[in-house]
Motif scaffolding. Structure first.
Motif, mmCIF file in Angstrom:
data_model
loop_
_atom_site.group_PDB
_atom_site.id
_atom_site.type_symbol
_atom_site.label_atom_id
_atom_site.label_comp_id
_atom_site.label_asym_id
_atom_site.label_seq_id
_atom_site.Cartn_x
_atom_site.Cartn_y
_atom_site.Cartn_z
ATOM 1 N N PHE A 359 0.789 -1.232 0.000
ATOM 2 C CA PHE A 359 0.000 0.000 0.000
ATOM 3 C C PHE A 359 0.823 1.285 0.000
ATOM 4 O O PHE A 359 0.248 2.364 -0.125
ATOM 5 C CB PHE A 359 -0.923 0.015 1.227
ATOM 6 N N ILE A 360 2.142 1.211 0.171
ATOM 7 C CA ILE A 360 2.928 2.428 0.386
ATOM 8 C C ILE A 360 3.675 2.833 -0.884
ATOM 9 O O ILE A 360 3.887 2.031 -1.796
ATOM 10 C CB ILE A 360 3.917 2.246 1.557
ATOM 11 N N TRP A 361 4.095 4.119 -0.914
ATOM 12 C CA TRP A 361 4.701 4.706 -2.108
ATOM 13 C C TRP A 361 5.934 5.519 -1.726
ATOM 14 O O TRP A 361 5.979 6.134 -0.658
ATOM 15 C CB TRP A 361 3.706 5.641 -2.811
ATOM 16 N N SER A 362 6.904 5.550 -2.632
ATOM 17 C CA SER A 362 8.023 6.473 -2.475
ATOM 18 C C SER A 362 7.773 7.685 -3.366
ATOM 19 O O SER A 362 7.060 7.598 -4.377
ATOM 20 C CB SER A 362 9.345 5.811 -2.868
ATOM 21 N N GLN A 363 8.356 8.809 -3.002
ATOM 22 C CA GLN A 363 8.178 10.017 -3.809
ATOM 23 C C GLN A 363 8.717 9.839 -5.230
ATOM 24 O O GLN A 363 8.025 10.200 -6.201
ATOM 25 C CB GLN A 363 8.847 11.202 -3.114
ATOM 26 N N LYS A 367 6.533 10.200 -8.838
ATOM 27 C CA LYS A 367 6.961 11.086 -9.926
ATOM 28 C C LYS A 367 7.115 10.329 -11.234
ATOM 29 O O LYS A 367 6.766 10.826 -12.310
ATOM 30 C CB LYS A 367 8.292 11.751 -9.561
ATOM 31 N N MET A 368 7.651 9.117 -11.150
ATOM 32 C CA MET A 368 7.891 8.320 -12.348
ATOM 33 C C MET A 368 6.578 7.866 -12.985
ATOM 34 O O MET A 368 6.439 7.848 -14.212
ATOM 35 C CB MET A 368 8.741 7.103 -11.994
ATOM 36 N N LEU A 369 5.597 7.526 -12.172
ATOM 37 C CA LEU A 369 4.355 6.943 -12.680
ATOM 38 C C LEU A 369 3.414 7.981 -13.277
ATOM 39 O O LEU A 369 2.639 7.675 -14.186
ATOM 40 C CB LEU A 369 3.632 6.194 -11.557
ATOM 41 N N LEU A 370 3.465 9.213 -12.779
ATOM 42 C CA LEU A 370 2.485 10.220 -13.165
ATOM 43 C C LEU A 370 3.094 11.272 -14.077
ATOM 44 O O LEU A 370 4.296 11.562 -14.005
ATOM 45 C CB LEU A 370 1.909 10.897 -11.917
ATOM 46 N N SER A 371 2.252 11.855 -14.901
ATOM 47 C CA SER A 371 2.686 12.998 -15.707
ATOM 48 C C SER A 371 2.957 14.172 -14.773
ATOM 49 O O SER A 371 2.497 14.193 -13.618
ATOM 50 C CB SER A 371 1.607 13.375 -16.715
ATOM 51 N N ALA A 372 3.679 15.163 -15.265
ATOM 52 C CA ALA A 372 4.004 16.321 -14.430
ATOM 53 C C ALA A 372 2.753 17.026 -13.913
ATOM 54 O O ALA A 372 2.671 17.357 -12.716
ATOM 55 C CB ALA A 372 4.900 17.289 -15.204
ATOM 56 N N ASP A 385 5.916 14.180 0.814
ATOM 57 C CA ASP A 385 7.242 14.793 0.919
ATOM 58 C C ASP A 385 8.286 13.689 0.894
ATOM 59 O O ASP A 385 7.970 12.499 0.913
ATOM 60 C CB ASP A 385 7.372 15.660 2.180
ATOM 61 N N GLU A 386 9.531 14.082 0.850
ATOM 62 C CA GLU A 386 10.625 13.118 0.696
ATOM 63 C C GLU A 386 10.755 12.204 1.909
ATOM 64 O O GLU A 386 11.082 11.027 1.786
ATOM 65 C CB GLU A 386 11.936 13.878 0.463
ATOM 66 N N ALA A 387 10.466 12.740 3.104
ATOM 67 C CA ALA A 387 10.632 11.953 4.333
ATOM 68 C C ALA A 387 9.580 10.864 4.463
ATOM 69 O O ALA A 387 9.825 9.813 5.057
ATOM 70 C CB ALA A 387 10.581 12.877 5.548
ATOM 71 N N GLY A 388 8.385 11.094 3.904
ATOM 72 C CA GLY A 388 7.317 10.121 4.029
ATOM 73 C C GLY A 388 6.749 10.076 5.436
ATOM 74 O O GLY A 388 7.140 10.842 6.324
ATOM 75 N N ASN A 389 5.811 9.161 5.656
ATOM 76 C CA ASN A 389 5.201 9.019 6.985
ATOM 77 C C ASN A 389 5.217 7.580 7.486
ATOM 78 O O ASN A 389 4.630 7.269 8.517
ATOM 79 C CB ASN A 389 3.758 9.553 6.975
ATOM 80 N N PHE A 390 5.902 6.686 6.718
ATOM 81 C CA PHE A 390 5.942 5.274 7.114
ATOM 82 C C PHE A 390 7.278 4.681 6.660
ATOM 83 O O PHE A 390 7.437 4.285 5.511
ATOM 84 C CB PHE A 390 4.773 4.512 6.476
ATOM 85 N N ASP A 391 8.256 4.683 7.551
ATOM 86 C CA ASP A 391 9.579 4.114 7.265
ATOM 87 C C ASP A 391 10.180 4.675 5.980
ATOM 88 O O ASP A 391 10.710 3.940 5.136
ATOM 89 C CB ASP A 391 9.498 2.584 7.173
ATOM 90 N N GLY A 392 10.084 5.992 5.806
ATOM 91 C CA GLY A 392 10.675 6.642 4.648
ATOM 92 C C GLY A 392 9.813 6.613 3.405
ATOM 93 O O GLY A 392 10.184 7.196 2.378
#
Length: 740
Positions: A359-363, A367-372, A385-392
């Protein structure tokens, strides 16, 4: 290392039908161990079938063995999608050192709490008496007769070995003390679960007192009740919604109970407890802000929260609540429904050995999956954000509900919903390529009843005929597949094989589902099925001496030392509370006068318990409120069910008046004289349009036009007299509260 030819044969027979979970494999990848759980159908029990622990099932044979060997019983209770159950299995139950100690000194029994919630309730109550709290996995120690004397929840391997050694030493040295302790503990459990008959009258002032207490318990900043971990607490929300509906004189903006409800619902739909990509709710949040969930998804949460959000939408007209209902039902229809149209139990929190990985995502991934432009909109709407809210990494949380975000961004709400829907579809397609969490494919009668009722309620309140068709098909399937030859119900099935005698909650929730289906179109088939089920539950579970319903029928395998008549709501609604609602609903729809006595006795038998612990029984108190003050459903019945009136639609306009459409219907052979219909509306409606026919014999529309603003309510009193060609019923008044 396979200890029985019979067990080996059972293993070969089930080859390929379940996932093998063990580290102990031979050179060809086959499990080295097999125990008696291989003979079970429960996915949870089969998960443990290849542990080196000599697990046994809950039955008379297992307890006979404990008595013959004079060993205490180690009882482990859990369920298939429980994260910490998996952890304890890997650390302890699949560990040879731990297994050998258990096998030598205990008779080990595994129990699936979803299969036998009646037993889980008994031993969880005992654990709460011992420790003040409980949870799963539940680790209990019992006498050979089944009386609990010590227990806990999750233990790490070192802790667990120490506990096992201590219990073994005490059993050898202080056995009689442990037996006495077990008897005393069992007496405490009985006192809680088997209410004594008293002459007390239920104090109806407790209804408002509970509402006030919930106001004090509510989290005024983040919504919901209490602190972390945070559960939806659906019984509380259903109770509060009922109380809001009973206060039409207050606008929603001025009603503190509504503020509690909408604060909780808004927080959950924004938070990570709601699957922002796939729809549906996780079981609970680990933090007080609802951001990070415990990732398992339970069918009963989907069913109850659909009902909560649908009722909240009916009161407020909030389109976000409708969106959540429709997305959750889409998730259930797509991912939790089998080929025959019934509903699976749950999906796991773990995948690839990690909690939440699916269920989790990295920033960078987003960015890679979606258009700008899509990524920019995602960042404007979600907390990323870059820090995330669940183990990075990130569990997606909305910054605000979509209606508020549309205003903030200067976008049309419908347009924003469509853009977010397209982004979600992209993320969903990518997520579908990951290894999905395990799906528990048990079909549980109780939870299917809850889900059928949710689809039926949504069909009625959202005017979605497709939901009615799904609910009706599922109800027919459960009545066909979970009926025994003697007419009683099975509790569950797996892969088409039914097992386990049904419990009170199975009957109560399926009965509620049949009533909900009847309320959509007044199809007599559903009422007839409901009355048949009512006869069955009265025969099997009604306490004919003291009143109230037993949770279990007496014919069960293994010791049942406490036959509970519990009234407390937990994660789901108590069967006895549900039956109070069902009995009243059947009386209104059928006119069966015998039900009046059952209703009176059902309230009377639980009066003392509810007077003492009212906060534990909100849904029972909701039923008491309906009995004393009348129900506030959007469907009302008169003349023993011969006539009904239901809210059909509310047409809300941005500007100008609101039109409310009521439908008045009657059974075949009955009629109502239009000229004799009396309507009182408070506050006064601007216009009332009755049907033109002189005599109404078929469902007919009554239209009300009101200038009042959203968030206010109309109280509509409809007086009529139902007649047949031979006689007339006395005039009756139906009252509906309609929120504009």
């Amino acid at each position: 290392m396979i200890h029985s030819i019979g067990l080996k044969a059972a293993q070969e027979q089930k080859s390929g039908q379940y996932d093998i979970r063990t580290r102990h494999l031979d050179a060809e990848g086959r499990p080295l161990y097999v125990n008696h759980l291989i003979q079970e159908v429960s996915p949870y029990l089969l998960q443990h079938a290849h542990n080196p622990v000599h697990w046994r099932s809950w039955n008379d044979v297992s307890f006979q063995l404990a008595q013959e060997q004079n060993k205490p019983v180690f009882l482990s209770v859990g369920y298939s999608t429980c994260h910490w159950c998996h952890v304890m299995e890997e650390e302890s139950f699949d560990d040879v050192e731990v297994a050998e100690y258990i096998n030598e000194n205990f008779v080990a029994i595994k129990l699936d709490r979803e299969q036998r919630p009646d037993l889980d309730e008994v031993y969880m109550t005992a654990l709460q008496v011992i420790r003040g709290n409980g949870g799963w996995p539940m680790s209990m120690f019992l006498t050979p007769q089944g009386a609990p004397f010590f227990g806990g929840t999750y233990y790490s391997k070192p802790q667990f070995l120490q506990v096992l050694q201590q219990v073994h030493a005490l059993w050898q040295e202080e056995r009689q003390d442990l037996i006495r302790q077990g008897a005393q503990l069992l007496a405490s459990v009985r006192q809680y679960l088997e209410p004594a008959v008293t002459g007390q009258t239920l104090n109806t002032d407790l209804i408002s007192a509970v509402a006030g207490h919930l106001h004090k318990l509510s989290d005024t900043r983040h919504g919901g009740f209490g602190q972390a971990p945070k559960f939806p607490q659906e019984p509380y929300l259903l109770f509060l919604l009922d109380q809001v509906a009973r206060q039409p004189q207050a606008t929603l903006a001025d009603n503190p109970l509504w503020q509690e409800v909408h604060r909780a619902l808004d927080a959950m739909l924004r938070g990570g407890i709601y699957d922002q990509v796939g729809g549906g709710f996780h079981r609970y949040a680990v933090d007080h802000r609802w951001q990070v969930p415990h990732f398992e998804k339970m069918l009963y949460n989907q069913a109850q929260l659909v009902q909560v959000y649908a009722r909240a939408h009916a009161i407020s007209g909030n389109p976000e609540y409708r969106r959540v209902v429709e997305e959750t039902l889409a998730y259930v229809s797509t991912e939790l429904r089998d080929e025959q149209g019934l509903f699976y139990s749950a999906s796991d929190a773990d995948s690839e050995g990690e909690e939440g990985r699916f269920f989790i995502w990295s920033q960078p991934e987003l960015k890679m999956l979606l258009s700008a432009p899509d990524y920019a909109l995602l960042c404007q709407c979600y907390q990323i954000d870059e820090a995330g809210n669940f183990d990075g990494k990130t569990v997606l949380n909305l910054q605000a509900d979509l209606q508020s975000l549309a205003l903030r961004l200067g976008l049309d709400y419908g347009y924003l919903c469509q853009r977010i829907r397209e982004i979600r579809q992209c993320l969903y397609a990518h997520r579908a390529k990951r290894v999905a969490p395990m799906l528990d494919q048990k079909i549980i009668t109780e939870w299917n009843g809850m889900m059928i009722a949710a689809f039926a309620l949504a069909a009625r309140l959202l005017q979605r005929e497709d939901y009615y068709l799904i609910a009706a098909h599922a109800a027919r399937q459960i009545l066909r597949r979970h009926r025994r030859e003697d007419g009683a119900l099975w509790r569950l099935s797996l892969a088409g094989v039914s097992s386990q005698q049904a419990l009170l909650e199975d009957y109560a929730q399926l009965l509620a589902a049949l009533i909900a289906l009847y309320d959509v179109q007044q199809d007599r088939f559903w009422l007839e099925q409901a009355m048949s089920l009512y006869c069955g539950v009265m025969e099997l579970y009604w306490d004919k001496q003291a009143a109230g319903f037993f949770v279990s029928a007496q014919q069960s395998s293994g010791p049942l030392l406490v036959n509970s008549k519990n009234i407390a709501d937990t994660a789901t609604v108590s069967g006895n509370a549900m039956m109070l609602h069902n009995l009243q609903a059947l009386l209104a729809r059928s006119g069966e006068l015998l039900l009046q006595n059952h209703i009176r006795r059902q309230v009377q038998v639980f009066a003392a318990v509810v007077n003492k612990n009212p906060l534990s029984s909100p849904v029972f108190l909701q039923g008491v409120a309906a009995l004393k003050f009348g129900n506030v459903d959007d469907v009302q019945y008169a003349a023993g069910g011969a006539a009904w009136c239901r809210l059909d639609a509310v047409s809300r306009q941005q500007e100008g008046p609101t039109t409310i459409r009521l439908v008045l219907g009657m059974r075949p052979g009955c009629y109502v004289q239009t000229a004799a219909i009396g309507i009182q509306v408070q506050p006064q409606a601007a216009g009332i349009r009755l049907p033109r026919q002189e005599r109404l014999t078929e469902p007919s529309a009554i239209n009300l036009v009101t200038p009042f603003l959203p968030g206010t309510a109309l109280s509509v009193k409809l007086t009529l007299q139902v007649c047949t060609e031979d006689s007339c019923h006395p005039p009756e008044t139906m009252q509906l509260t309609v929120w504009v």
